[in-house]
Design a protein around this motif. Structure first.
Motif, PDB file in Angstrom:
ATOM      1  N   LEU A  83      42.069   5.936  35.467  1.00 38.80           N
ATOM      2  CA  LEU A  83      41.017   6.013  34.450  1.00 38.80           C
ATOM      3  C   LEU A  83      41.524   6.681  33.182  1.00 38.80           C
ATOM      4  O   LEU A  83      41.202   6.243  32.069  1.00 38.80           O
ATOM      5  CB  LEU A  83      39.801   6.755  34.999  1.00 38.80           C
ATOM      6  CG  LEU A  83      39.124   6.142  36.228  1.00 38.80           C
ATOM      7  CD1 LEU A  83      37.835   6.885  36.551  1.00 38.80           C
ATOM      8  CD2 LEU A  83      38.861   4.664  36.049  1.00 38.80           C
ATOM      9  N   ALA A  84      42.309   7.731  33.337  1.00 42.24           N
ATOM     10  CA  ALA A  84      42.862   8.403  32.160  1.00 42.24           C
ATOM     11  C   ALA A  84      43.775   7.461  31.374  1.00 42.24           C
ATOM     12  O   ALA A  84      43.717   7.422  30.140  1.00 42.24           O
ATOM     13  CB  ALA A  84      43.627   9.658  32.585  1.00 42.24           C
ATOM     14  N   LEU A  90      36.280  11.316  32.551  1.00 41.70           N
ATOM     15  CA  LEU A  90      35.816  11.522  33.909  1.00 41.70           C
ATOM     16  C   LEU A  90      35.716  13.007  34.213  1.00 41.70           C
ATOM     17  O   LEU A  90      36.325  13.834  33.537  1.00 41.70           O
ATOM     18  CB  LEU A  90      36.760  10.857  34.924  1.00 41.70           C
ATOM     19  CG  LEU A  90      38.161  11.447  35.011  1.00 41.70           C
ATOM     20  CD1 LEU A  90      38.573  11.574  36.458  1.00 41.70           C
ATOM     21  CD2 LEU A  90      39.145  10.571  34.257  1.00 41.70           C
ATOM     22  N   PHE A  91      34.892  13.330  35.209  1.00 42.58           N
ATOM     23  CA  PHE A  91      34.834  14.655  35.807  1.00 42.58           C
ATOM     24  C   PHE A  91      35.343  14.494  37.222  1.00 42.58           C
ATOM     25  O   PHE A  91      34.998  13.521  37.901  1.00 42.58           O
ATOM     26  CB  PHE A  91      33.384  15.159  35.937  1.00 42.58           C
ATOM     27  CG  PHE A  91      32.762  15.653  34.684  1.00 42.58           C
ATOM     28  CD1 PHE A  91      32.938  16.959  34.273  1.00 42.58           C
ATOM     29  CD2 PHE A  91      31.956  14.815  33.930  1.00 42.58           C
ATOM     30  CE1 PHE A  91      32.328  17.413  33.130  1.00 42.58           C
ATOM     31  CE2 PHE A  91      31.339  15.260  32.788  1.00 42.58           C
ATOM     32  CZ  PHE A  91      31.529  16.565  32.381  1.00 42.58           C
ATOM     33  N   VAL A  92      36.123  15.433  37.702  1.00 39.45           N
ATOM     34  CA  VAL A  92      36.532  15.440  39.099  1.00 39.45           C
ATOM     35  C   VAL A  92      36.040  16.736  39.712  1.00 39.45           C
ATOM     36  O   VAL A  92      36.206  17.812  39.136  1.00 39.45           O
ATOM     37  CB  VAL A  92      38.060  15.336  39.257  1.00 39.45           C
ATOM     38  CG1 VAL A  92      38.460  15.435  40.726  1.00 39.45           C
ATOM     39  CG2 VAL A  92      38.587  14.051  38.658  1.00 39.45           C
ATOM     40  N   VAL A  93      35.402  16.620  40.875  1.00 41.46           N
ATOM     41  CA  VAL A  93      34.924  17.780  41.621  1.00 41.46           C
ATOM     42  C   VAL A  93      35.551  17.712  43.007  1.00 41.46           C
ATOM     43  O   VAL A  93      35.527  16.655  43.646  1.00 41.46           O
ATOM     44  CB  VAL A  93      33.383  17.783  41.749  1.00 41.46           C
ATOM     45  CG1 VAL A  93      32.907  18.990  42.533  1.00 41.46           C
ATOM     46  CG2 VAL A  93      32.732  17.736  40.375  1.00 41.46           C
ATOM     47  N   SER A  94      36.120  18.819  43.448  1.00 38.75           N
ATOM     48  CA  SER A  94      36.725  18.870  44.769  1.00 38.75           C
ATOM     49  C   SER A  94      35.966  19.837  45.658  1.00 38.75           C
ATOM     50  O   SER A  94      35.584  20.925  45.217  1.00 38.75           O
ATOM     51  CB  SER A  94      38.186  19.327  44.683  1.00 38.75           C
ATOM     52  OG  SER A  94      38.954  18.378  43.970  1.00 38.75           O
ATOM     53  N   LEU A 102      33.178  11.552  38.676  1.00 34.11           N
ATOM     54  CA  LEU A 102      31.985  11.175  37.926  1.00 34.11           C
ATOM     55  C   LEU A 102      32.418  10.482  36.644  1.00 34.11           C
ATOM     56  O   LEU A 102      33.277  10.990  35.912  1.00 34.11           O
ATOM     57  CB  LEU A 102      31.123  12.391  37.594  1.00 34.11           C
ATOM     58  CG  LEU A 102      30.389  12.977  38.798  1.00 34.11           C
ATOM     59  CD1 LEU A 102      31.133  14.189  39.323  1.00 34.11           C
ATOM     60  CD2 LEU A 102      28.973  13.332  38.440  1.00 34.11           C
ATOM     61  N   VAL A 103      31.829   9.308  36.408  1.00 31.95           N
ATOM     62  CA  VAL A 103      32.084   8.536  35.188  1.00 31.95           C
ATOM     63  C   VAL A 103      30.743   8.165  34.575  1.00 31.95           C
ATOM     64  O   VAL A 103      29.728   8.096  35.260  1.00 31.95           O
ATOM     65  CB  VAL A 103      32.919   7.261  35.458  1.00 31.95           C
ATOM     66  CG1 VAL A 103      34.294   7.596  36.001  1.00 31.95           C
ATOM     67  CG2 VAL A 103      32.195   6.303  36.377  1.00 31.95           C
TER      68      VAL A 103
END
Length: 124
Positions: A83-84, A90-94, A102-103
């Motif tokens: 995506l980058a 985007l958001f990334v949550v771990s 999240l997009v």
């Protein structure tokens, strides 16, 4: 890698301390919360956010599925890079067991096509 699209539209917000844990968040079926010395960052389904609380809306959430080890290396890089490289935000949550991407809803079809072209299996 296997991704599963969650059905809800998500909202992303920042609340300022000092305050206690937002009690309305307990009603959300899923949420992500990070508390630091200067903010609460919250991502949750939009329908769970009370009126009067400002948020950025219309995000979609993709969950990384499968049996990934807690210390597996490169998961976030693998879901972020396609995506980058395409210029999508985007958001990334771990969490302990999973990673979530999240997009924006407006970018969802493009993101899904990018993931599929990169060899990801995407379940909607």
């Amino acid at each position: 890698m296997h991704l599963r699209l969650l059905p809800e539209l998500f909202g992303v917000m920042k609340l300022l301390p000092p305050q206690t844990f937002p009690p309305w968040l307990n009603q959300a079926p899923i949420f992500f919360l990070a508390r630091t010395e200067d903010e609460y960052s919250i991502m949750c389904p939009q329908h769970s956010i009370p009126d009067g609380i400002p948020y950025a809306g219309n995000y979609r959430c993709l969950r990384v599925d499968g049996d990934l080890a807690f210390d597996e290396i490169g998961v976030v890089a693998r879901v972020s890079k396609p995506l980058a490289d395409a210029g999508l935000s985007l958001f990334v949550v771990s969490t302990h067991d999973r990673d979530y991407v999240l997009v924006r809803q407006a970018d969802l079809e493009t993101a899904l096509a990018i993931y599929r072209a990169a060899g990801f299996m995407v379940e909607q």
